[in-house]
Design an enzyme around this catalytic site. Structure first.
Site, PDB file in Angstrom:
ATOM      1  N   GLY A 219      11.955 -31.819  14.862  1.00 50.45           N
ATOM      2  CA  GLY A 219      10.908 -32.837  14.806  1.00 50.45           C
ATOM      3  C   GLY A 219      11.296 -33.918  13.820  1.00 50.45           C
ATOM      4  O   GLY A 219      12.296 -33.808  13.098  1.00 50.45           O
ATOM      5  N   LEU A 220      10.516 -34.978  13.783  1.00 49.19           N
ATOM      6  CA  LEU A 220      10.791 -36.093  12.884  1.00 49.19           C
ATOM      7  C   LEU A 220      10.685 -35.676  11.422  1.00 49.19           C
ATOM      8  O   LEU A 220      10.052 -34.672  11.087  1.00 49.19           O
ATOM      9  CB  LEU A 220       9.797 -37.229  13.151  1.00 49.19           C
ATOM     10  CG  LEU A 220       9.912 -37.961  14.488  1.00 49.19           C
ATOM     11  CD1 LEU A 220       8.691 -38.845  14.702  1.00 49.19           C
ATOM     12  CD2 LEU A 220      11.199 -38.784  14.560  1.00 49.19           C
ATOM     13  N   SER A 221      11.306 -36.472  10.564  1.00 46.38           N
ATOM     14  CA  SER A 221      11.113 -36.293   9.134  1.00 46.38           C
ATOM     15  C   SER A 221       9.623 -36.464   8.817  1.00 46.38           C
ATOM     16  O   SER A 221       8.987 -37.411   9.280  1.00 46.38           O
ATOM     17  CB  SER A 221      11.930 -37.336   8.363  1.00 46.38           C
ATOM     18  OG  SER A 221      11.704 -37.225   6.974  1.00 46.38           O
ATOM     19  N   GLY A 222       9.067 -35.542   8.066  1.00 48.33           N
ATOM     20  CA  GLY A 222       7.649 -35.604   7.738  1.00 48.33           C
ATOM     21  C   GLY A 222       6.749 -34.941   8.771  1.00 48.33           C
ATOM     22  O   GLY A 222       5.521 -34.969   8.632  1.00 48.33           O
ATOM     23  N   SER A 223       7.336 -34.328   9.798  1.00 48.39           N
ATOM     24  CA  SER A 223       6.511 -33.682  10.824  1.00 48.39           C
ATOM     25  C   SER A 223       5.900 -32.375  10.345  1.00 48.39           C
ATOM     26  O   SER A 223       4.884 -31.919  10.884  1.00 48.39           O
ATOM     27  CB  SER A 223       7.347 -33.421  12.079  1.00 48.39           C
ATOM     28  OG  SER A 223       8.416 -32.537  11.790  1.00 48.39           O
ATOM     29  N   GLY A 224       6.516 -31.765   9.343  1.00 48.75           N
ATOM     30  CA  GLY A 224       6.008 -30.486   8.840  1.00 48.75           C
ATOM     31  C   GLY A 224       6.900 -29.307   9.194  1.00 48.75           C
ATOM     32  O   GLY A 224       6.490 -28.152   9.043  1.00 48.75           O
ATOM     33  N   LYS A 225       8.120 -29.570   9.643  1.00 43.71           N
ATOM     34  CA  LYS A 225       9.039 -28.503  10.049  1.00 43.71           C
ATOM     35  C   LYS A 225       9.262 -27.481   8.943  1.00 43.71           C
ATOM     36  O   LYS A 225       9.111 -26.273   9.161  1.00 43.71           O
ATOM     37  CB  LYS A 225      10.407 -29.086  10.440  1.00 43.71           C
ATOM     38  CG  LYS A 225      10.400 -30.038  11.591  1.00 43.71           C
ATOM     39  CD  LYS A 225      11.798 -30.517  11.900  1.00 43.71           C
ATOM     40  CE  LYS A 225      12.492 -31.189  10.732  1.00 43.71           C
ATOM     41  NZ  LYS A 225      11.799 -32.411  10.275  1.00 43.71           N
ATOM     42  N   SER A 226       9.649 -27.959   7.761  1.00 46.13           N
ATOM     43  CA  SER A 226       9.982 -27.049   6.670  1.00 46.13           C
ATOM     44  C   SER A 226       8.768 -26.249   6.221  1.00 46.13           C
ATOM     45  O   SER A 226       8.861 -25.046   5.955  1.00 46.13           O
ATOM     46  CB  SER A 226      10.558 -27.837   5.483  1.00 46.13           C
ATOM     47  OG  SER A 226      11.786 -28.456   5.831  1.00 46.13           O
ATOM     48  N   SER A 293      17.506 -32.496  13.766  1.00 42.11           N
ATOM     49  CA  SER A 293      18.361 -32.278  14.950  1.00 42.11           C
ATOM     50  C   SER A 293      17.946 -33.217  16.070  1.00 42.11           C
ATOM     51  O   SER A 293      17.380 -32.799  17.075  1.00 42.11           O
ATOM     52  CB  SER A 293      18.320 -30.813  15.398  1.00 42.11           C
ATOM     53  OG  SER A 293      17.016 -30.307  15.500  1.00 42.11           O
TER      54      SER A 293
END
Length: 382
Positions: A219-226, A293
């Site tokens: 997902g985009l940076s800031g999407s909440g993946k981490s 990615s």
């Protein structure tokens, strides 16, 4: 092959060079198995000899395996086998070569995964001058190294157009993007051998009472993946699952600290992470990865590294405007001001998954709700 009053096991194909007769000693390449020709059969019956250009069926004196892509060659002069080459490439696509990206390489009847390294040089077709190049654009001709995901049977193009000429095919669109000529195998390819180990990945998994998996958050940076990946790992840990979380920022502090954010570097970043994730699943772990990615091709590359059903793509779906409004790290602000180049969503593309196994919408879900939904989709996760 079955014919009236004749039952036998034969191998059908085109004689690409030389001649062959019953009794000739042959070698199956790449397996290296030796045998001799028992008979040669064509449409009109048995032959005393077959020559280049003829399509025939050959029977052998021994029961040996020979499948599509293998080559039956004279025993004293078989073609080479390698997985690393120097080549000349003619680029035929509007989209430039992406060094490190996975393509299909078709060579004769062989089809294997392959990647092209950054060109050594581009050739000016008018002056034959060698020009520095980081990629190849439409109609460009260059010299570059190619790596395949398994060894192929080949001969230098100067010796055999059939076993030395190849095409490259885009794995996503199936479009032919390049044609080329193999020149020679790289010496290092002959000096590295696969060392067989006793304990298998299945045994590692049984010891941990689980089936290895890769939970790939994109997902985009800031999407909440981490954030979500971390919560999922905490929950799995409470269930006594053996896990490891690979986070994009953390990996760039060590393993990938030498990489920037160009398309080529992003491709190499994901390739390395994919290889690490594969090694961890070989150890029986459930691996969680949190990386932007951005390109479908590289996510597919990692999927193809793993056995069926072991790659679970989780799309953390957050609209660009929402991610930019959050801007937890201040990166969008830098990108908008021109201080940060090649930032995904601003001046570098993000290709969202088309058919992810799991999709979570962080506008509609809290991190806790997204975690519960993901766990409901992957459980029971042995």
């Amino acid at each position: 092959v079955n014919r009236p009053n004749l039952d036998f096991r034969g191998f059908s194909g085109l004689v690409s060079g030389g001649t062959i007769k019953p009794g000739d000693p042959v070698r199956i390449v790449p397996s290296g198995k030796n045998s001799s020709v028992k008979s040669i059969v064509a449409l009109g019956g048995t032959l005393d000899e077959a020559v280049a250009g003829e399509s025939v069926t050959i029977t052998l004196e021994d029961e040996v395996d020979c499948s599509r892509g293998d080559v039956i060659a004279t025993a004293d002069d078989p073609p080479e086998v390698s997985d690393q080459f120097e080549s000349t490439i003619v680029w035929m696509s509007d989209e430039a070569l992406k060094p490190g990206r996975g393509y299909w390489l078709k060579l004769g009847s062989q089809t294997v995964g392959a990647s092209v390294q950054e060109p050594k040089f581009e050739i000016n077709v008018n002056t034959m001058e060698r020009l520095a190049a980081k990629t190849l654009e439409l109609n460009a001709i260059g010299v570059a190294e190619i790596q395949t995901d398994k060894p192929v049977v080949f001969e230098p193009y100067a010796d055999s157009t059939e076993l030395g000429g190849f095409i490259l095919v885009d794995k996503i669109t199936n479009a032919t993007v390049a044609a080329g000529m193999l020149h020679f195998s790289l010496r290092r390819a002959a000096n590295v051998h696969w060392q067989q180990t006793t304990i298998t990945r299945e045994e590692h998994g049984i010891l941990k009472n689980q089936t290895p998996r890769v939970l790939w958050f994109t997902g985009l940076s800031g999407s909440g993946k981490s954030t979500i990946a971390n919560e999922v790992e905490k929950s799995l840990n409470l269930m006594n699952r053996h896990t490891f979380l690979l986070d994009g920022d953390n990996v760039r502090h060590g393993l990938n600290k030498d990489l920037g954010f160009t398309e080529a570097d992003r491709i190499e970043n994901i390739r390395r992470v994919g290889e690490v994730a594969k090694l961890m699943t070989d150890a029986g772990l459930i691996v969680l990865t949190a990386f932007i990615s951005p390109f479908r091709a590289e996510r597919k590359m990692v999927r193809d590294m793993l056995p069926d059903a072991e790659f679970i793509e989780i799309f953390v779906d957050t609209p660009l405007e929402v991610a930019e409004e959050r801007d937890v790290k201040g990166l969008y602000k830098k990108a908008r001001s021109g201080k940060l180049k090649n930032f995904t969503g601003i001046d570098s593309p993000y290709e969202p998954p088309e058919n992810p196994e799991i999709r979570v919408n962080t506008v509609e879900m809290t991190p806790a709700e997204a975690t519960d939904f993901i766990l409901s989709q992957i459980m029971p996760l042995k």
